[in-house]
Write a protein that holds these residues in place. Structure first.
Motif, PDB file in Angstrom:
ATOM      1  N   MET A 169       0.834  -1.210   0.000  1.00  0.00           N
ATOM      2  CA  MET A 169       0.000   0.000   0.000  1.00  0.00           C
ATOM      3  C   MET A 169       0.869   1.260   0.000  1.00  0.00           C
ATOM      4  SD  MET A 169      -3.000   1.368   0.043  1.00  0.00           S
ATOM      5  CE  MET A 169      -3.928   2.786   0.601  1.00  0.00           C
ATOM      6  N   VAL A 170       1.870   1.272   0.882  1.00  0.00           N
ATOM      7  CA  VAL A 170       2.748   2.436   0.984  1.00  0.00           C
ATOM      8  C   VAL A 170       3.529   2.628  -0.309  1.00  0.00           C
ATOM      9  CG1 VAL A 170       4.727   3.414   2.176  1.00  0.00           C
ATOM     10  CG2 VAL A 170       2.924   2.303   3.482  1.00  0.00           C
ATOM     11  N   LYS A 171       4.044   1.524  -0.888  1.00  0.00           N
ATOM     12  CA  LYS A 171       4.800   1.627  -2.133  1.00  0.00           C
ATOM     13  C   LYS A 171       3.933   2.164  -3.255  1.00  0.00           C
ATOM     14  CE  LYS A 171       8.105  -2.112  -1.254  1.00  0.00           C
ATOM     15  NZ  LYS A 171       8.619  -3.416  -1.749  1.00  0.00           N
ATOM     16  N   LEU A 172       2.705   1.656  -3.370  1.00  0.00           N
ATOM     17  CA  LEU A 172       1.809   2.103  -4.423  1.00  0.00           C
ATOM     18  C   LEU A 172       1.539   3.598  -4.315  1.00  0.00           C
ATOM     19  CD1 LEU A 172      -0.095   1.508  -6.781  1.00  0.00           C
ATOM     20  CD2 LEU A 172      -1.884   0.965  -5.110  1.00  0.00           C
ATOM     21  N   LEU A 173       1.210   4.050  -3.123  1.00  0.00           N
ATOM     22  CA  LEU A 173       0.965   5.474  -2.918  1.00  0.00           C
ATOM     23  C   LEU A 173       2.224   6.304  -3.188  1.00  0.00           C
ATOM     24  CD1 LEU A 173      -1.196   5.407   0.354  1.00  0.00           C
ATOM     25  CD2 LEU A 173      -1.991   5.912  -1.965  1.00  0.00           C
ATOM     26  N   SER A 174       3.354   5.778  -2.764  1.00  0.00           N
ATOM     27  CA  SER A 174       4.604   6.521  -2.906  1.00  0.00           C
ATOM     28  C   SER A 174       4.979   6.735  -4.365  1.00  0.00           C
ATOM     29  CB  SER A 174       5.736   5.794  -2.180  1.00  0.00           C
ATOM     30  OG  SER A 174       5.468   5.713  -0.799  1.00  0.00           O
ATOM     31  N   TYR A 175       4.840   5.692  -5.180  1.00  0.00           N
ATOM     32  CA  TYR A 175       5.225   5.819  -6.581  1.00  0.00           C
ATOM     33  C   TYR A 175       4.212   6.604  -7.414  1.00  0.00           C
ATOM     34  CZ  TYR A 175       9.234   2.752  -5.944  1.00  0.00           C
ATOM     35  OH  TYR A 175      10.439   2.227  -5.549  1.00  0.00           O
ATOM     36  N   LEU A 176       3.055   6.931  -6.836  1.00  0.00           N
ATOM     37  CA  LEU A 176       2.142   7.864  -7.489  1.00  0.00           C
ATOM     38  C   LEU A 176       2.668   9.299  -7.401  1.00  0.00           C
ATOM     39  CD1 LEU A 176      -1.410   6.664  -6.365  1.00  0.00           C
ATOM     40  CD2 LEU A 176      -0.507   6.692  -8.704  1.00  0.00           C
ATOM     41  N   VAL A 177       3.471   9.570  -6.387  1.00  0.00           N
ATOM     42  CA  VAL A 177       3.931  10.941  -6.143  1.00  0.00           C
ATOM     43  C   VAL A 177       4.827  11.454  -7.263  1.00  0.00           C
ATOM     44  CG1 VAL A 177       5.202  12.433  -4.570  1.00  0.00           C
ATOM     45  CG2 VAL A 177       3.627  10.724  -3.655  1.00  0.00           C
ATOM     46  N   PRO A 178       5.889  10.722  -7.691  1.00  0.00           N
ATOM     47  CA  PRO A 178       6.689  11.260  -8.801  1.00  0.00           C
ATOM     48  C   PRO A 178       5.891  11.425 -10.087  1.00  0.00           C
ATOM     49  CG  PRO A 178       7.379   9.019  -8.230  1.00  0.00           C
ATOM     50  CD  PRO A 178       6.480   9.489  -7.146  1.00  0.00           C
ATOM     51  N   PHE A 179       4.884  10.560 -10.286  1.00  0.00           N
ATOM     52  CA  PHE A 179       4.004  10.736 -11.447  1.00  0.00           C
ATOM     53  C   PHE A 179       3.306  12.092 -11.382  1.00  0.00           C
ATOM     54  CE2 PHE A 179      -0.471  10.691 -12.723  1.00  0.00           C
ATOM     55  CZ  PHE A 179      -0.327  10.549 -14.099  1.00  0.00           C
ATOM     56  N   LEU A 180       2.708  12.399 -10.241  1.00  0.00           N
ATOM     57  CA  LEU A 180       1.941  13.635 -10.103  1.00  0.00           C
ATOM     58  C   LEU A 180       2.838  14.875 -10.159  1.00  0.00           C
ATOM     59  CD1 LEU A 180      -0.530  12.460  -7.317  1.00  0.00           C
ATOM     60  CD2 LEU A 180      -1.075  12.886  -9.724  1.00  0.00           C
ATOM     61  N   ILE A 181       3.979  14.812  -9.492  1.00  0.00           N
ATOM     62  CA  ILE A 181       4.893  15.956  -9.493  1.00  0.00           C
ATOM     63  C   ILE A 181       5.342  16.280 -10.911  1.00  0.00           C
ATOM     64  CG2 ILE A 181       7.195  16.743  -8.799  1.00  0.00           C
ATOM     65  CD1 ILE A 181       5.398  16.864  -6.453  1.00  0.00           C
ATOM     66  N   VAL A 204      -0.509  11.292   3.946  1.00  0.00           N
ATOM     67  CA  VAL A 204      -0.986   9.927   4.207  1.00  0.00           C
ATOM     68  C   VAL A 204       0.191   8.954   4.256  1.00  0.00           C
ATOM     69  CG1 VAL A 204      -2.353   8.021   3.270  1.00  0.00           C
ATOM     70  CG2 VAL A 204      -3.254  10.353   3.198  1.00  0.00           C
ATOM     71  N   VAL A 205       1.115   9.088   3.307  1.00  0.00           N
ATOM     72  CA  VAL A 205       2.297   8.218   3.295  1.00  0.00           C
ATOM     73  C   VAL A 205       3.109   8.387   4.569  1.00  0.00           C
ATOM     74  CG1 VAL A 205       4.508   7.786   2.143  1.00  0.00           C
ATOM     75  CG2 VAL A 205       2.441   8.133   0.778  1.00  0.00           C
ATOM     76  N   ALA A 206       3.288   9.642   4.987  1.00  0.00           N
ATOM     77  CA  ALA A 206       4.037   9.903   6.218  1.00  0.00           C
ATOM     78  C   ALA A 206       3.378   9.235   7.420  1.00  0.00           C
ATOM     79  CB  ALA A 206       4.155  11.412   6.447  1.00  0.00           C
ATOM     80  N   PHE A 207       2.047   9.280   7.467  1.00  0.00           N
ATOM     81  CA  PHE A 207       1.317   8.650   8.571  1.00  0.00           C
ATOM     82  C   PHE A 207       1.502   7.134   8.553  1.00  0.00           C
ATOM     83  CE2 PHE A 207      -2.578   6.557  10.079  1.00  0.00           C
ATOM     84  CZ  PHE A 207      -2.601   7.015  11.391  1.00  0.00           C
ATOM     85  N   LEU A 208       1.403   6.529   7.350  1.00  0.00           N
ATOM     86  CA  LEU A 208       1.542   5.083   7.235  1.00  0.00           C
ATOM     87  C   LEU A 208       2.951   4.604   7.590  1.00  0.00           C
ATOM     88  CD1 LEU A 208      -0.432   4.446   3.916  1.00  0.00           C
ATOM     89  CD2 LEU A 208      -1.162   3.889   6.240  1.00  0.00           C
ATOM     90  N   LEU A 209       3.926   5.481   7.368  1.00  0.00           N
ATOM     91  CA  LEU A 209       5.320   5.101   7.637  1.00  0.00           C
ATOM     92  C   LEU A 209       5.799   5.496   9.028  1.00  0.00           C
ATOM     93  CD1 LEU A 209       7.092   5.977   4.282  1.00  0.00           C
ATOM     94  CD2 LEU A 209       6.600   3.725   5.179  1.00  0.00           C
TER      95      LEU A 209
END
Length: 364
Positions: free
Chosen positions: A1-13, A175-180
């Motif tokens: 879950m964390v990896k999926l959310l995390s790799y969405l970030v460089p896409f959006l940026i 959200v990622v920060a909270f999960l980690l």
């Protein structure tokens, strides 16, 4: 879950950055500005990006990376709002500079963060090839999709969407920060184990040599792709290629780049061959000639796909050897971004001056 959310970030940026680059260059071209001005937007972004990245190389680490990434998302939100509300032609340089700050606060920290997420089974060492491949693919798809979407939308509508996305990125990072939150100690322990494992001087020297070689091919490739990105809208306009097709061709470079990076996710050995850098450099010549002298839509689409294979290879090589360094990954990763920033300053200016002085109409 964390990896999926995390790799969405460089896409959006990079969706935001790609949109900024395309629509700014296109607006300058439609306003009748010379090629030098059309390329200067990327130069402005690169100057700020370079300066901020130099400072980050001294202070960022795995533990504080998320704080910088969230700050980058917030600043990109402000930049998106500025583009939308204050849309005078030359004010775009101000908002591109602010976007450069946001991008810099994201890129170096996120690469260190991504490496900490990828671990081999039964090993304290991260899977650097996997982290490199997914990071490169994610930002490449984002950079491709930005121009693609912007070409289909009215100017202010595009920036309204990017503003919403920038705010969304910032919230997603929260959200990622909270999960980690409960995993930070684990990451610190892994980093400590890596440092305590011990490496010979010869091993470290060999890794440094490959990282520096990565810098060389990275600068060469970024120089070429920066000219293409900055001046292709001008070239396409002069050839009377529609805005849609101009965006599709530019997007294909990054989509091809992303596919190439994904194919390297299981790589084990080829990255350690110095001859690979030579072959990658040679592979970039033909598509550049296609952009410069091609005739017909098919030739430009073919050149874009081939050029993406080239850029995907060099960016994988560049990022891999920086992250793979046993002692100073943050130094080499920050160095990557500084060199990319410097190249983005020089390349569009050099290309624009050449086009304006020679009377050529092209991008490369």
């Amino acid at each position: 879950m964390v990896k999926l959310l995390s790799y969405l970030v460089p896409f959006l940026i990079n969706f935001l950055d790609g949109g900024f680059f395309f629509i700014s260059a296109y607006r300058f071209a439609k306003a009748g500005c010379p090629a030098l001005v059309c390329g200067s937007g990327v130069t402005c972004w690169g100057l700020v990006y370079c300066i901020v990245s130099m400072f980050l190389g001294k202070i960022v680490n795995t533990g504080n990376a998320l704080k910088f990434i969230i700050s980058g998302g917030t600043i990109l939100s402000l930049s998106s709002a500025g583009f939308m509300v204050f849309d005078a032609l030359f004010l775009q340089f101000l908002w591109l500079g602010l976007a450069g700050v946001g991008a810099a606060l994201f890129c170096t920290p996120f690469q260190l963060f991504a490496k900490s997420l990828e671990h081999r089974k039964n090993s304290v060492k991260p899977d650097t090839a996997r982290a490199t491949a997914f990071y490169t693919a994610s930002w490449s798809i984002g950079l491709a999709s930005g121009p693609l979407v912007f070409a289909r939308l009215p100017y202010k509508t595009g920036f309204l969407i990017t503003l919403c996305l920038a705010v969304g990125v910032t919230l997603l990072l929260g959200v990622v920060a909270f999960l980690l939150k409960n995993n930070r100690a684990k990451s610190d322990n892994i980093e400590g184990e890596e440092k305590q494992s011990g490496y010979s001087t010869e091993y470290i020297s060999a890794k440094s040599s490959l990282a520096v070689l990565g810098w060389i091919i990275g600068v060469t490739g970024t120089f070429a792709v920066s000219i293409v990105r900055a001046l292709w809208p001008k070239h396409a306009d002069l050839l009377e290629i529609s805005r849609d097709h101009a965006a599709y061709i530019l997007a294909l470079v990054s989509y091809s780049q992303a596919v190439t990076a994904i194919l390297f996710c299981k790589s084990k050995r080829w990255m350690y061959s110095k001859s690979a850098a030579v072959w990658m450099g040679l592979a970039g010549i033909l598509p550049l000639l296609g952009f410069a002298f091609g005739e017909g839509m098919l030739a430009f689409y073919f050149s874009a796909a081939a050029f993406g294979v080239y850029t995907g290879s060099i960016y994988f090589y560049l990022v891999f050897h920086s992250l793979d360094h046993p002692e100073k990954p943050q130094y080499f990763v920050a160095g990557n971004e500084v060199l990319v920033g410097l190249t983005c300053i020089i390349a569009p200016l050099a290309g624009g001056i050449t086009v304006d002085c020679s009377g050529l109409s092209g991008s490369g």
